[in-house]
Design a protein around this motif. Structure first.
Motif, short mmCIF file in Angstrom:
data_model
loop_
_atom_site.label_atom_id
_atom_site.label_comp_id
_atom_site.label_asym_id
_atom_site.label_seq_id
_atom_site.Cartn_x
_atom_site.Cartn_y
_atom_site.Cartn_z
N GLY A 190 -26.57 -25.00 -48.98
CA GLY A 190 -27.18 -24.73 -50.27
C GLY A 190 -28.27 -25.73 -50.60
O GLY A 190 -28.71 -26.52 -49.76
N ILE A 191 -28.70 -25.71 -51.85
CA ILE A 191 -29.81 -26.57 -52.29
C ILE A 191 -29.29 -27.94 -52.67
O ILE A 191 -28.28 -28.08 -53.36
N ALA A 192 -29.99 -28.97 -52.22
CA ALA A 192 -29.73 -30.33 -52.64
C ALA A 192 -31.02 -30.88 -53.24
O ALA A 192 -32.07 -30.83 -52.59
N HIS A 202 -27.35 -9.92 -46.44
CA HIS A 202 -26.99 -10.83 -47.51
C HIS A 202 -27.57 -12.22 -47.28
O HIS A 202 -27.88 -12.59 -46.14
N LEU A 203 -27.70 -12.95 -48.36
CA LEU A 203 -28.04 -14.37 -48.35
C LEU A 203 -26.79 -15.14 -48.73
O LEU A 203 -26.13 -14.82 -49.72
N GLU A 204 -26.44 -16.18 -47.96
CA GLU A 204 -25.24 -16.98 -48.22
C GLU A 204 -25.63 -18.44 -48.40
O GLU A 204 -26.26 -19.03 -47.53
N LEU A 205 -25.23 -19.01 -49.53
CA LEU A 205 -25.46 -20.43 -49.81
C LEU A 205 -24.10 -21.12 -49.89
O LEU A 205 -23.30 -20.84 -50.78
N ARG A 206 -23.86 -22.04 -48.97
CA ARG A 206 -22.55 -22.70 -48.87
C ARG A 206 -22.50 -23.93 -49.77
O ARG A 206 -22.44 -25.07 -49.31
N ASN A 207 -22.51 -23.67 -51.06
CA ASN A 207 -22.51 -24.74 -52.05
C ASN A 207 -21.15 -25.44 -52.12
O ASN A 207 -20.11 -24.82 -51.91
N VAL A 208 -21.20 -26.71 -52.46
CA VAL A 208 -19.97 -27.43 -52.78
C VAL A 208 -19.54 -27.07 -54.20
O VAL A 208 -18.36 -26.82 -54.46
N MET A 209 -20.50 -27.03 -55.12
CA MET A 209 -20.23 -26.69 -56.52
C MET A 209 -20.95 -25.39 -56.87
O MET A 209 -22.05 -25.13 -56.38
N ALA A 210 -20.34 -24.60 -57.75
CA ALA A 210 -20.94 -23.32 -58.15
C ALA A 210 -22.24 -23.55 -58.91
O ALA A 210 -22.36 -24.48 -59.72
N ARG A 211 -23.22 -22.68 -58.66
CA ARG A 211 -24.49 -22.73 -59.38
C ARG A 211 -24.71 -21.50 -60.25
O ARG A 211 -25.36 -21.57 -61.26
N ILE A 252 -37.70 -14.58 -48.37
CA ILE A 252 -37.51 -14.55 -46.92
C ILE A 252 -36.41 -13.56 -46.55
O ILE A 252 -36.54 -12.78 -45.60
N ALA A 253 -35.31 -13.57 -47.30
CA ALA A 253 -34.20 -12.65 -47.02
C ALA A 253 -34.65 -11.20 -47.09
O ALA A 253 -34.30 -10.38 -46.23
N ARG A 254 -35.43 -10.88 -48.11
CA ARG A 254 -35.91 -9.49 -48.26
C ARG A 254 -36.91 -9.14 -47.17
O ARG A 254 -36.91 -8.02 -46.65
N ARG A 255 -37.76 -10.09 -46.81
CA ARG A 255 -38.74 -9.83 -45.76
C ARG A 255 -38.05 -9.60 -44.41
O ARG A 255 -38.49 -8.76 -43.61
N LEU A 256 -36.98 -10.35 -44.14
CA LEU A 256 -36.24 -10.19 -42.89
C LEU A 256 -35.36 -8.94 -42.88
O LEU A 256 -34.92 -8.50 -41.83
N GLY A 257 -35.06 -8.41 -44.07
CA GLY A 257 -34.20 -7.24 -44.17
C GLY A 257 -32.73 -7.54 -43.93
O GLY A 257 -31.98 -6.69 -43.44
N VAL A 258 -32.29 -8.75 -44.30
CA VAL A 258 -30.89 -9.12 -44.07
C VAL A 258 -29.97 -8.36 -45.02
O VAL A 258 -30.39 -7.85 -46.06
N LEU A 300 -36.89 -22.92 -54.83
CA LEU A 300 -36.27 -22.80 -53.50
C LEU A 300 -35.46 -21.51 -53.39
O LEU A 300 -35.51 -20.82 -52.36
N GLU A 301 -34.72 -21.16 -54.43
CA GLU A 301 -33.98 -19.91 -54.40
C GLU A 301 -34.91 -18.70 -54.33
O GLU A 301 -34.63 -17.74 -53.60
N ALA A 302 -36.02 -18.76 -55.06
CA ALA A 302 -36.97 -17.65 -55.04
C ALA A 302 -37.55 -17.47 -53.64
O ALA A 302 -37.70 -16.34 -53.15
#
Length: 345
Positions: free
Chosen positions: A88-90, A114-123, A106-112, A99-101
């Motif tokens: 995730g973001i630090a 899902h996007l996964e952010l492995r945060n320690v704390m919820a955002r 990038i996620a939409r351009r790649l056609g994935v 950064l999220e935008a």
């Protein structure tokens, strides 16, 4: 006077030193935000990487390491970061939205899917989240007796059993003994092994911040081994393996005590026992050491799927695969494993 705007850029070779300087100084950053992971993920696992940083007036104010994972079996994802328990973001608050935008673009351009952010704390309270994982972190003391006293009685007895059995610990200069124990261990559990080249690369890239400790019996035979990371004042045992004889001799218990003891003597003051799935054996083992589970907030943006993916051994649809993998001869499993596990991340 207007404040300078925030600009998002991708990591280049010339940015690595200042990226790492920011990571080492940023309280939210972890070992898994270091720039060396970019080359490891891209070259060892052949995943396309997008290591983003936010900059204001020429100064880095936030980082977000990402990698694209394509798999027919497990789907198409953009993740921060595969093979890493934290991501995730630090950085500063002003860096988060830009950064999220960019990550979503990038996620939409790649056609994935899902996007996964492995945060320690919820955002984001409104983002889908996976509550399967917890982490275990606890301060350690400079004094061995103080650390021993903080281990609950039953677990302390296992550590002392290992000591009484004449076990010893050694620091290895390579991954040979570690990999043999690790590969045998994961095969018994029905999981493909990561390639030996990956572990060798970790030692090469991180130097003294990556170390292998191996436990031997009184005859010098290797029983248990752990590859650990060191970051700021923390030690993180990350990959481990044990021989079948290790349990009877309490070698696994002795191994983590020796790692804690050695790290404390070197001035490290926090023991990060790492991620475990709730309800598993490793979860119970870490609780038995007196560590309190702390939830990890893995957050998702779903584009081409309706629910959070369950790419883990607890998913019932993978049980047949696990049973089959256990029956494979280990040389065959070790040869096939790297081609499969690169997509598990």
């Amino acid at each position: 006077m207007d404040r300078p705007s925030v600009v998002v850029k991708q990591l280049s070779a010339g940015d690595r030193a200042r990226w790492d300087a920011f990571v080492r100084a940023c309280p939210e950053a972890t070992f898994f935000h270091l720039s060396a992971w970019e080359g490891i993920v891209r070259e060892v696992f052949r995943h396309r990487t997008f290591f983003l940083f936010a900059e204001r007036a020429g100064e880095i104010i936030g980082v977000l390491p990402l990698a694209e994972v394509r798999s027919r079996l497990f789907g198409h994802a953009l993740t921060s970061l595969p093979f890493c328990v934290y991501g995730g973001i630090a950085g500063f608050a002003e860096a988060v939205a830009p950064l999220e935008a960019e990550a979503e673009a990038i996620a939409r351009r790649l056609g994935v899917q899902h996007l996964e952010l492995r945060n320690v704390m919820a955002r984001h309270a409104d983002w889908p989240r996976q509550d399967l994982y917890v982490t275990f972190r606890k301060p350690i003391h400079a004094d061995d007796d103080a650390n021993m006293r903080e281990i609950p009685r039953k677990q302390r007895a296992m550590v002392r059993k290992g000591i009484a059995n004449g076990l010893a610990s050694e620091i290895d200069g390579d991954v040979e003994r570690f990999f043999a124990l690790y590969a045998d261990n994961v095969h018994r559990h029905g999981t493909p092994a990561l390639p030996k080249a990956f572990f060798a690369r970790l030692l090469k890239e991180f130097g003294p911040d990556c170390e292998v400790l191996t436990v031997t019996d009184s005859a010098g035979r290797p029983l248990s081994s752990v590859l650990s990371f060191y970051f700021r004042d923390e030690v993180l045992p990350y990959y481990a393996g044990d021989a079948e004889a290790a349990r009877e001799l309490a070698a696994n218990d002795f191994k983590y005590w020796e790692l804690m003891r050695r790290a404390a003597a070197r001035g490290y003051r926090l023991f990060d026992f790492g991620r475990s799935k709730v309800g598993t054996g490793s979860f119970s083992f870490k609780k038995n050491w007196g560590f309190v589970p702390q939830p990890l907030s893995y957050e998702y943006r779903l584009y081409k799927r309706d629910e959070v993916p369950q790419n883990n051994p607890l998913n019932p649809k993978y049980r047949a695969f696990i049973a089959l993998w256990r029956r494979l001869p280990r040389p065959v499993a070790n040869a096939l494993g790297p081609h499969i596990v690169r997509n598990l991340g």
